[in-house]
Design an enzyme around this catalytic site. Structure first.
Site, PDB file in Angstrom:
ATOM      1  N   ASN A 120       0.894  13.783  -0.815  1.00  0.00           N
ATOM      2  CA  ASN A 120       1.224  13.250   0.503  1.00  0.00           C
ATOM      3  C   ASN A 120       2.584  13.762   0.972  1.00  0.00           C
ATOM      4  O   ASN A 120       3.420  14.200   0.175  1.00  0.00           O
ATOM      5  CB  ASN A 120       1.196  11.722   0.507  1.00  0.00           C
ATOM      6  CG  ASN A 120       2.304  11.077  -0.319  1.00  0.00           C
ATOM      7  OD1 ASN A 120       2.033  10.488  -1.363  1.00  0.00           O
ATOM      8  ND2 ASN A 120       3.547  11.157   0.112  1.00  0.00           N
TER       9      ASN A 120
ATOM     10  N   LYS B   9       3.354   9.275   4.063  1.00  0.00           N
ATOM     11  CA  LYS B   9       4.004   8.014   3.692  1.00  0.00           C
ATOM     12  C   LYS B   9       5.293   7.872   4.483  1.00  0.00           C
ATOM     13  O   LYS B   9       6.101   8.807   4.555  1.00  0.00           O
ATOM     14  CB  LYS B   9       4.311   7.963   2.195  1.00  0.00           C
ATOM     15  CG  LYS B   9       4.896   6.624   1.759  1.00  0.00           C
ATOM     16  CD  LYS B   9       5.031   6.515   0.253  1.00  0.00           C
ATOM     17  CE  LYS B   9       6.342   7.079  -0.238  1.00  0.00           C
ATOM     18  NZ  LYS B   9       6.594   6.723  -1.654  1.00  0.00           N
TER      19      LYS B   9
ATOM     20  N   LYS C 193       8.807   5.479   5.312  1.00  0.00           N
ATOM     21  CA  LYS C 193       9.730   4.427   4.895  1.00  0.00           C
ATOM     22  C   LYS C 193       9.879   3.420   6.030  1.00  0.00           C
ATOM     23  O   LYS C 193      10.142   3.797   7.181  1.00  0.00           O
ATOM     24  CB  LYS C 193      11.081   5.028   4.542  1.00  0.00           C
ATOM     25  CG  LYS C 193      11.060   5.926   3.309  1.00  0.00           C
ATOM     26  CD  LYS C 193      10.868   5.131   2.038  1.00  0.00           C
ATOM     27  CE  LYS C 193      10.947   6.027   0.816  1.00  0.00           C
ATOM     28  NZ  LYS C 193      10.883   5.256  -0.442  1.00  0.00           N
TER      29      LYS C 193
ATOM     30  N   GLU D 297       3.679  -0.146   0.014  1.00  0.00           N
ATOM     31  CA  GLU D 297       4.359  -0.197  -1.277  1.00  0.00           C
ATOM     32  C   GLU D 297       5.457  -1.248  -1.275  1.00  0.00           C
ATOM     33  O   GLU D 297       6.234  -1.353  -0.329  1.00  0.00           O
ATOM     34  CB  GLU D 297       5.006   1.160  -1.602  1.00  0.00           C
ATOM     35  CG  GLU D 297       4.039   2.246  -1.986  1.00  0.00           C
ATOM     36  CD  GLU D 297       4.767   3.511  -2.414  1.00  0.00           C
ATOM     37  OE1 GLU D 297       5.870   3.402  -3.012  1.00  0.00           O
ATOM     38  OE2 GLU D 297       4.245   4.600  -2.142  1.00  0.00           O
TER      39      GLU D 297
ATOM     40  N   LYS E   9       5.216   6.059 -11.905  1.00  0.00           N
ATOM     41  CA  LYS E   9       6.318   7.018 -11.974  1.00  0.00           C
ATOM     42  C   LYS E   9       6.654   7.247 -13.445  1.00  0.00           C
ATOM     43  O   LYS E   9       7.282   6.389 -14.077  1.00  0.00           O
ATOM     44  CB  LYS E   9       7.548   6.480 -11.241  1.00  0.00           C
ATOM     45  CG  LYS E   9       7.441   6.443  -9.726  1.00  0.00           C
ATOM     46  CD  LYS E   9       8.741   5.924  -9.130  1.00  0.00           C
ATOM     47  CE  LYS E   9       8.831   6.197  -7.642  1.00  0.00           C
ATOM     48  NZ  LYS E   9       7.948   5.328  -6.864  1.00  0.00           N
TER      49      LYS E   9
END
Length: 376
Positions: free
Chosen positions: A139, A166, A168, A223, A272
């Site tokens: 992405n 994506k 923020k 998220e 992660k």
């Protein structure tokens, strides 16, 4: 003739500037710091890894990670190749003091790189066998910028091949987040997936209100809408907001993964390797997530090309049907080597064994031997 046992350990630090400050749970970051690790066996192979702690992901610092790796070097010396993967799965046995996930991730990746080299396979193939993909979809990630710039950046990413963007969000008025999503959705059209990342920005009530307002823009998921430790709040947000929820900062280890599953707090796990302590720890989390019907997105932690390459191979080992968060190299104004996971879209993996020779040469050039006999 050697036995393949570990003979030498090399370490070196880096400090790479971001092109523009990157948001984090502790405020904008202007530089990315980390540590390169090289484990050399007595037959001339080099396995490489990286530790890159990031603000907001635990208490590990660059200094504590470096100290842990220096001490771990004393325990690693002499480790035979048949124990590489067992050591990666249980690093406290190799170095009981290594409580830092970044340090564990560096050791884990270097050991996996060596094991894959010995098998003559790219790391993805070594991990995933025939299931492993040779390319990974990534992405585009757009930091907090004005709506018109975000729309322009999203159009450019889609033109490059990205099928997922994506954004923020959070730490701004609700109207600003709505304007941002509206601009980007109008720019890319209905066929592109949109994800948002709040980085723990909201209270429970704010998360529900905001995500309900953003739901009409057809979000794939949001998220970490609330604080990492607020698992109950995250479960309630998931139940009430109308948007799938992804756990990111809340996913710190296998125990946290089980807690999130038990609370029904997440639809997606953001895996992660740098934050979880490496590939072995990440695979354990992925296994229980898949068993619970939770989707997995593998992402970088904005580390250098070494850490991104490791995460890229992990993602590829799962197959090629997901958009992962790995194209973060473009966020750095400087990197170890160019061209590794630095653009969104389809990312091709190296066909060389392990992580590839170019990365290994670059790490070797930026590291120095450390003593494996005397305390650091």
């Amino acid at each position: 003739m050697g036995t393949g046992a570990l003979a030498r350990v090399r370490l070196g630090t880096y400090r790479f500037p971001f092109r523009t400050p990157w948001p984090s749970a502790e405020g904008p970051q202007s530089v990315r710091e980390g540590i390169f690790l090289a484990l050399e066996d007595d037959e001339g192979r080099i396995g490489i890894g990286e530790s890159a702690p990031f603000p907001g992901f635990g208490m590990e610092t660059l200094a504590s990670s470096l100290s842990a790796l220096r001490l771990a070097a004393r325990y690693a010396a002499g480790l035979p190749p048949e124990h590489f993967l067992a050591a990666a799965e249980d690093l406290p046995r190799l170095a009981p003091v290594v409580a830092s996930p970044g340090a564990r991730a560096a050791l884990d990746l270097a050991l996996h790189d060596l094991a894959a080299q010995r098998a003559g396979l790219p790391l993805a193939k070594f991990l995933g066998g025939d299931r492993a993909a040779t390319t990974v979809r990534a992405n585009a990630t757009i930091p907090r910028v004005p709506p018109d710039q975000a729309a322009s950046d999203a159009r450019a990413a889609v033109a490059h091949g990205a099928r997922c963007v994506k954004l923020k969000v959070g730490r701004a008025p609700l109207a600003d987040d709505v304007a941002l999503l509206r601009a980007v959705r109008e720019a890319v059209g209905p066929g592109i997936s949109l994800r948002v990342d709040a980085n723990q920005a909201w209270s429970e009530g704010e998360a529900i209100e905001t995500l309900r307002a953003l739901a009409p823009f057809d979000l794939e998921y949001a998220e970490q809408p609330v604080a990492a430790g607020a698992v109950g709040a995250m479960a309630r947000v998931r139940a009430l907001c109308g948007v799938p929820i992804a756990a990111d900062e809340a996913l710190t280890d296998l125990r946290a993964a089980r807690r999130l599953i038990a609370a029904r707090a997440a639809d997606v796990f953001i895996v992660k390797p740098m934050a979880l302590g490496g590939i072995a720890a990440s695979r354990a989390v992925i296994e229980i997530a898949q068993g619970a019907g939770i989707r997995v997105t593998v992402t970088s932690l904005l580390e250098s090309a070494v850490g991104r390459a490791g995460a890229l191979h992990l993602a590829a080992s799962l197959g090629g049907d997901r958009d992962h968060g790995l194209a973060t190299g473009s966020a750095l104004a400087e990197d170890l080597v160019p061209g590794i996971a630095d653009r969104p879209g389809e990312i091709a993996l190296s066909s060389e064994s392990g992580l590839g020779e170019a990365l290994r040469r670059a790490v070797a050039a930026r590291t120095e031997p450390v003593s494996v006999e005397e305390p650091a």
